[in-house]
Design a protein around this motif. Structure first.
Motif, short mmCIF file in Angstrom:
data_model
loop_
_atom_site.label_atom_id
_atom_site.label_comp_id
_atom_site.label_asym_id
_atom_site.label_seq_id
_atom_site.Cartn_x
_atom_site.Cartn_y
_atom_site.Cartn_z
N CYS A 99 36.57 72.42 -50.06
CA CYS A 99 35.66 71.84 -49.08
C CYS A 99 35.55 70.34 -49.36
O CYS A 99 35.25 69.93 -50.48
CB CYS A 99 34.28 72.49 -49.19
SG CYS A 99 33.04 71.70 -48.16
N TRP A 148 33.38 68.40 -48.36
CA TRP A 148 31.98 67.96 -48.41
C TRP A 148 31.40 68.17 -49.79
O TRP A 148 30.84 67.26 -50.40
CB TRP A 148 31.17 68.74 -47.38
CG TRP A 148 29.76 68.26 -47.27
CD1 TRP A 148 28.70 68.71 -48.00
CD2 TRP A 148 29.27 67.23 -46.42
NE1 TRP A 148 27.57 68.03 -47.65
CE2 TRP A 148 27.88 67.11 -46.68
CE3 TRP A 148 29.85 66.40 -45.47
CZ2 TRP A 148 27.09 66.20 -46.01
CZ3 TRP A 148 29.05 65.49 -44.80
CH2 TRP A 148 27.69 65.39 -45.09
N CYS A 149 31.53 69.39 -50.34
CA CYS A 149 30.91 69.69 -51.62
C CYS A 149 31.93 69.99 -52.70
O CYS A 149 31.57 70.14 -53.86
CB CYS A 149 29.95 70.88 -51.49
SG CYS A 149 30.77 72.41 -51.04
N HIS A 182 33.54 78.91 -47.65
CA HIS A 182 32.13 79.08 -47.31
C HIS A 182 31.94 80.29 -46.43
O HIS A 182 32.82 80.62 -45.62
CB HIS A 182 31.61 77.84 -46.58
CG HIS A 182 31.50 76.65 -47.49
ND1 HIS A 182 30.85 76.69 -48.69
CD2 HIS A 182 31.97 75.39 -47.35
CE1 HIS A 182 30.93 75.50 -49.26
NE2 HIS A 182 31.61 74.69 -48.48
N HIS A 242 27.90 73.10 -43.51
CA HIS A 242 27.13 71.94 -43.94
C HIS A 242 26.48 71.22 -42.77
O HIS A 242 26.07 70.08 -42.89
CB HIS A 242 28.04 70.96 -44.70
CG HIS A 242 28.57 71.54 -45.97
ND1 HIS A 242 27.77 71.84 -47.04
CD2 HIS A 242 29.82 71.89 -46.33
CE1 HIS A 242 28.50 72.34 -48.01
NE2 HIS A 242 29.76 72.39 -47.61
#
Ligand code: ZN
Length: 130
Positions: free
Chosen positions: A92, A94-95, A101, A115
């Motif tokens: 991911c 983003w994280c 996810h 997100h």
């Protein structure tokens, strides 16, 4: 010549004339279509060329360094959403999570969907509560 023969000859004549007229109209339509295609191809190319060249000479010049605060939120949103994607390694963006996810039902979901609330919060919007 009897009247009946004359009548038949008349009908045949009308039919022949009608056939010629239909053939003429069909030929005309075909000719018009062909002419339209012949005209449309260079015209379309010219139009496409104008669309392309009209957009190109404007490179997106952004003031580097300073963060644009008053800019449209769509820019910031697309920037943040661009980070919430899977990278080439399947992580991911983003994280950094290496696992996929999942939504509240346990189904795999996209980083963007997962997100979304955080992105909205960073944009100053309230996270969606359902
Ligand atoms: Zn993530």
């Amino acid at each position: 010549m009897s009247k009946a023969v004359l009548r038949v000859a008349q009908i045949i004549g009308v039919l022949v004339l009608a056939g010629i007229a239909v053939g003429f109209v069909v030929g005309l339509v075909q000719w018009v279509l062909a002419a339209a295609v012949i005209v449309a191809i260079p015209l379309g190319g010219w139009w496409l060329y104008r669309q392309m060249s009209g957009r190109n000479p404007k490179p997106a010049v952004r003031p580097g360094g300073s963060k644009t605060v008053a800019g449209p939120s769509g820019d910031r949103r697309s920037e943040l959403e661009g980070r919430a994607v899977l990278d080439a390694a399947g992580r991911c963006g983003w994280c950094g999570s290496a696992t996929l996810h999942k939504d509240e039902f346990g189904f795999p979901t996209t980083p963007l969907a997962h997100h979304r609330a955080e992105i909205d919060a960073m944009l100053g919007l309230r996270p969606r509560t359902e």
